[in-house]
Design an enzyme around this catalytic site. Structure first.
Site, PDB file in Angstrom:
ATOM      1  N   GLY A  62      22.972 -46.040  18.790  1.00  0.00           N
ATOM      2  CA  GLY A  62      22.644 -46.621  17.478  1.00  0.00           C
ATOM      3  C   GLY A  62      22.194 -45.526  16.529  1.00  0.00           C
ATOM      4  N   GLU A  63      21.302 -45.865  15.617  1.00  0.00           N
ATOM      5  CA  GLU A  63      20.734 -44.943  14.609  1.00  0.00           C
ATOM      6  C   GLU A  63      21.760 -44.509  13.561  1.00  0.00           C
ATOM      7  OE1 GLU A  63      19.035 -41.440  16.359  1.00  0.00           O
ATOM      8  OE2 GLU A  63      17.743 -42.550  17.729  1.00  0.00           O
TER       9      GLU A  63
END
Ligand SMILES: Cc1cc2nc3c(=O)[nH]c(=O)nc-3n(C[C@H](O)[C@H](O)[C@H](O)COP(=O)(O)O)c2cc1C
Length: 580
Positions: free
Chosen positions: A546-547
């Site tokens: 993610g991120e």
């Protein structure tokens, strides 16, 4: 009618006022060396001196500088601060900044410093006791008067703020209780640009006035006399399909480029889609890029679906802002900027540069017990995401990248994916950050329970978002819609962005034209999502972080596709023989 306009200026004088306001420019180029006559300078300074001031304190002074040696010393101060600022910029921004001229200290015959004395008038100065900043505001109004009067005299003015204030104050011999408000470079010019130079250079755009006007309360945008803007309806109405002619032109150009037909594989599609989105071939290069990491917490965390405590969301936000996360490393590599948006972290976050505080709530509710959020919250989060997209594009970005952070958000994503695609929870739920078999079984059961409870109807995407979504899902859906409305590409990260894209496309099917799948994550629900959306991922490395990390890896691919379409010669232009 006659009464209400009594005291107003006759039309031609009124027009002159609006004309000078519209045609005032910040000028940095095209100054002429001719001196400014003392009487002209005097009129301009007298206009500045007539500005309104808090409690009539008149806190300004004007320091008029013409001495060359002094201006050279001041220019050196500004150059140092400019270099420091440039060193801090992401690569694509630094390139754009390099082209900009930000001061004309030596190109102009006169420099004027406007200062502020915050003590003038004593302790009973009306208004300043409650709002000490009003003293500064008053000096700024003097600047505005000066700037307008100068325009009417044919004098260009450039405001320079690349200074350490005390450094400059020392050079000017300012007493300690006086502050520098503005450093202005003044001189005759060859012409006044029709629009702000930063807009012409593509650095930033003017916000439409209707975005800035609110009726009664913040958020009810719209011009007086017009219906209040319904931001969601406006957003959806602004989204249109890809331009088929531009796509055809791109495909034809790809076929004429000095390379075998089709040899750029999936990148040929990317370039054609970029052209379709921009409505032009070649399309503009998708840079600078900015990744917006939307962070929020999830009530469903209480069901034990993640091994990580909820506090990790806020701790990772701090890490992003300190530059210590993988998203920062990948963004630095790709030359992109990182912005973090708090749309619903269940903690108070310190205000720091790079963090946009846009909390809709302190985490969502547990979707196994009721809806995760209200419908109003879902709408507010979508609109917030779209506004972030708009602000980032207005600030000069030409490619948006999705990022997310929220402990337990793969559970919410799985529920959203099942609701929108009809997928089976066992096939769409993944192990997220890494969970054991027992927790995994529990996670699937939680998703099933949520689906059974809410009986989601994919034809009502806001209800689906409200039932299961995190605030970051809803905001990301808005971010994607915002990009589509502005016809700027948005590179989607993994399963969380995918779930948000399902919501966005359910709200406005044409939004798909703006979406580029950065990568395929290891989460099984992501493959389901991409095939439902009909998007081909550009990178497939088994990432599950993610991120925005997977999307950032794809950023140079999207940029390369655009650059190839723009820069590669064609057989006819290069004189290369085509295949027989
Ligand atoms: C407070 C303030 C500080 C500014 N500082 C700088 C500066 O350091 N360098 C610069 O080139 N322009 C500076 N500007 C000019 C703005 O960039 C400019 O006003 C803006 O691009 C809009 O263009 P316009 O004034 O022509 O409408 C400043 C403007 C303001 C109001």
């Amino acid at each position: 009618m006659a009464e209400s306009t009594a005291g107003g200026y006759p039309p031609e004088q009124r027009d002159a006022i609006y004309k000078v306001i519209a045609e005032r420019r910040d000028v940095r180029r095209g100054f002429r060396p001719d001196p400014v006559p003392a009487d002209v300078l005097g009129r301009v300074l007298a206009a500045a001196h007539q500005a309104p001031s808090v409690g009539f304190s008149q806190p300004w002074d004007f320091i008029v500088i013409t001495d060359r040696a002094r201006r050279e010393r001041i220019a050196a101060l500004a150059r140092r601060r400019r270099d420091e600022f440039a060193a801090d910029l992401p690569r694509a921004r630094a390139r754009a900044f390099d082209q900009l001229k930000i001061e004309s200290i030596l190109d102009t015959p006169v420099n004027i410093v406007v200062s502020c004395d915050r003590t003038r008038g004593g302790r009973h100065t009306l208004g300043r006791a409650t709002q000490p900043r009003t003293a500064d505001f008053s000096s700024v109004l003097a600047v505005a008067n000066l700037w307008l009067a100068a325009r009417a005299e044919g004098l260009g003015v450039g405001w320079v703020s690349f200074f350490a204030e005390r450094e400059l104050a020392a050079e000017l011999g300012l007493p300690a209780h006086l502050e520098v408000i503005a450093y202005l470079c003044v001189g005759y010019v060859t012409e006044f640009a029709p629009e702000p130079e930063l807009q012409t250079a593509g650095w930033a755009r003017r916000r439409p006035v209707a975005w800035a006007v609110h009726a009664e309360e913040f958020g009810r945008r719209g011009m007086p006399g017009e219906e209040p803007v319904d931001p969601l309806a406006d957003l959806l109405a602004a989204i249109a399909p890809a331009d088929a002619d531009a796509m055809t032109a791109a495909r034809e150009r790809q076929d004429r480029m000095t390379k075998p037909r089709g040899s750029l594989g999936a990148l040929e599609d990317v370039s054609a889609r970029l052209a379709g989105l921009a409505g032009s071939c070649p399309p503009p290069l998708p840079e600078p890029a900015c990744v917006a990491v939307f962070a929020a917490d999830h009530g469903v965390h209480a069901q034990g679906v993640s091994p990580w405590p909820q506090e990790v969301t806020a701790q990772m936000v701090a890490n992003f802002l300190a530059g210590g996360a993988v998203v920062n490393a990948f963004a630095a590599q790709a030359g992109a900027e990182v912005t973090v948006v708090d749309v619903g972290v269940a903690a108070d976050l310190e205000p720091v540069p790079g963090l946009l505080p846009r909390k809709i709530g302190r985490g969502t509710a547990d979707f196994t017990a009721g809806p995760a959020m209200t419908r109003d919250q879902a709408v507010a989060a979508v609109v917030t995401g779209a506004e972030i997209a708009r602000d980032l594009v207005a600030a000069g970005n030409r490619c948006l990248v999705t990022g997310d952070m929220g402990i337990a958000n793969t559970t919410a994503s799985a529920a959203l994916i099942c609701a929108f695609t009809g997928a089976d929870p066992a096939g769409a739920t993944g192990r997220g950050t890494g969970i054991d078999a027992l927790t995994y079984a529990k996670k699937i059961e939680v998703v099933c329970r949520g689906l059974a409870r809410h009986q989601p109807d994919p034809a009502d995407p806001l209800a689906v978002l409200a039932a299961f979504g995190g605030f970051e899902h809803a905001a990301l859906a808005g971010f994607i819609l915002g990009a589509a409305a502005l016809r700027v590409p948005v590179i989607l990260d993994g399963v969380i962005a995918g779930a948000a894209a399902l919501a966005a496309v359910a709200l406005a099917p044409d939004a798909i034209a703006a979406c580029f799948a950065g990568h395929r994550s290891a989460e099984p629900g992501h493959a389901v999502t991409l095939s439902h959306l009909g998007l081909r991922p550009l990178v497939d490395l088994g990432l599950r972080l993610g991120e925005g990390t997977g999307a950032l890896l794809a950023l140079p691919l999207v940029q390369s596709a655009a650059r190839a379409l723009r820069d590669v010669a064609t057989f006819d232009s290069a004189g290369v023989a085509d295949k027989l």
